[in-house]
Scaffold this active site. Structure first.
Site, PDB file in Angstrom:
ATOM      1  CD  GLU A 140       5.320  -6.921  -1.320  1.00  0.00           C
ATOM      2  OE1 GLU A 140       5.284  -6.759  -0.078  1.00  0.00           O
ATOM      3  OE2 GLU A 140       4.305  -7.165  -2.004  1.00  0.00           O
ATOM      4  CD  GLU A 171       2.843 -10.414   1.284  1.00  0.00           C
ATOM      5  OE1 GLU A 171       1.940 -10.150   2.092  1.00  0.00           O
ATOM      6  OE2 GLU A 171       3.895  -9.770   1.221  1.00  0.00           O
TER       7      GLU A 171
END
Ligand code: IFM
Length: 408
Positions: A321, A148
């Protein structure tokens, strides 16, 4: 019955700073400094002890085996670079239980000696990647360079809600550039060391209501395009760097949680995490949100996976995720409903042609949820933070059956 392709990789994910603890066995990271600064993390929580996974990893791997996980996604703490033997032990334990290790090199715990505003940090990252490969590269199934980078850039150096807590509207772009460069250099270093499977994980959030496409560029395309196409929609990254960033990768990791709903409102100052977004206002979530106040939007996952397959063809996808924070109970029907809906959404995307190879639930266990401390619980395993006792939640038992049947 919905079934997934043969060999579909069912797993769960965690990150070093969020679970390991044992802060006294490594160098300091920016999250140690940030969390020890009064007012930065809820109730002064820190990752000093976290779930004490560093000492309890055997018990945790046994629980993974009980759930039936095929793969486990963990991150390596760069501040442990002087002694990475913990990951050596962890990987062996996983393999003994038949669980494939998926290793992320950077999940936000930057050693305090570095700063992503410095270009040199990208080169230091490549050296670290080489070192990590030397220790566990012979046994890791998939490497992920960064987790991320949007969050590192725009929350760490934009709104300042995350470490290192910098508030700026220009730094996030410099930082994003250097993170992308680190991905490219890190991928080259891993390949030179012998890695065959390399990926990057992006948090991707579909945007509803922004005709201009600005928020989609800032949230998604400014990372996707350089990595997968070698182009920069913001035209800030020099061509030579784009060439380094645009390395062939073996999978794109997708972290999906929710959608962004925005509306044009000339009086709105915009969001500090999306510089240049004045005139757009973020709308509240529709329906009953999770404890993060995030909308439950499984349709967004289908749309996203189909879009990725269409706009960036040829790169296999992994959900690295997906999951939700809900109240602290082991009878977590809300979480089961959330995961069930998202698994179905992923299956729908596969039906429509998305090349999705695996799915990692966030998270294996309750953990340190950054600025929220231990207040938000994402785990399918409950952690009692007084005793550090672990208990499988109902969602873990339900997930066990999904994995066993390779479907719902
Ligand atoms: O806990 C985080 C994780 O570290 C990165 N992705 C989102 C999760 C939930 O906020």
């Amino acid at each position: 019955m919905i079934t997934f392709p043969d060999g579909f990789l069912w797993g769960a994910a965690t990150a070093s700073y969020q679970i390991e603890g044992a802060a006294d066995t490594r160098e300091q990271s920016i999250w140690d400094v940030f969390s020890h600064t009064p007012g930065k993390v809820a109730d002064g929580h820190t990752g000093d002890v976290a779930c004490d996974h560093y000492h309890r990893y055997r018990e945790d791997v046994a629980l993974m085996a009980e759930i039936g996980l095929k793969a486990y996604r963990f991150s390596i703490a760069w501040p442990r670079i002087a002694d990475l033997s913990f990951y050596d032990r962890l990987v062996d334990e996983l393999l003994e239980r038949g669980i494939s290790p998926v290793a992320t090199l950077y999940h936000w715990d930057l050693p305090v000696t570095y700063d992503w505003r410095d270009r040199d940090t990208a080169y230091a990252f490549a050296d670290y990647a080489t070192k990590a490969y030397e220790v566990i590269g012979d046994r890791v199934s998939m490497w992920t360079t960064l987790n991320e980078p949007w969050v590192s850039a725009f929350v760490g150096y934009g709104s300042g809600r995350h470490a290192p807590g910098v508030e700026s509207s220009e730094d996030p772009f410099t930082v994003a550039h250097h993170l992308l460069l680190a991905h490219g250099l890190g991928t080259q270093a891993l390949r030179a060391a012998g890695a065959s499977q390399v990926s990057i994980t992006l948090n991707l959030t579909p945007v509803i209501g922004d005709e201009s496409g600005l928020i989609d560029t800032l949230a998604n395309r400014m990372f996707l395009d350089p990595v997968l196409l070698g182009t920069d929609p913001l035209e800030r990254i020099p061509d030579d760097d784009l060439k380094i960033i645009n390395q062939p990768i073996d999978a794109l990791g997708v972290n999906y949680y929710t959608v962004n709903r925005v509306v044009v409102d000339p009086s709105s100052p915009g969001s500090p995490e999306h510089p240049g977004s004045a005139g757009l206002r973020w709308l509240p979530p529709e329906g009953t949100p999770t404890e993060m106040n995030w909308e439950v939007a499984p349709f967004g996952l289908t749309d996203l996976l189909v879009r990725l397959s269409r706009d960036y063809p040829g790169t296999p996808l992994m959900i690295t995720e997906n999951g939700a924070a809900y109240e602290d109970t082991v009878h977590d029907q809300d979480r089961i409903a959330y995961l069930d809906a998202h698994f179905r959404a992923a299956a729908a995307a596969i039906e429509q042609g998305a090349d999705l190879r695996g799915y990692f639930v966030w998270s294996l266990m309750d953990n340190f949820e950054w600025a929220y401390g231990y207040h938000k619980r994402f785990g399918i395993i409950r952690v009692d933070y007084d005793t550090l006792e672990r208990t499988l939640k109902d969602s873990a038992r339900w997930y066990h059956d999904v994995i066993l049947n390779n479907g719902l």
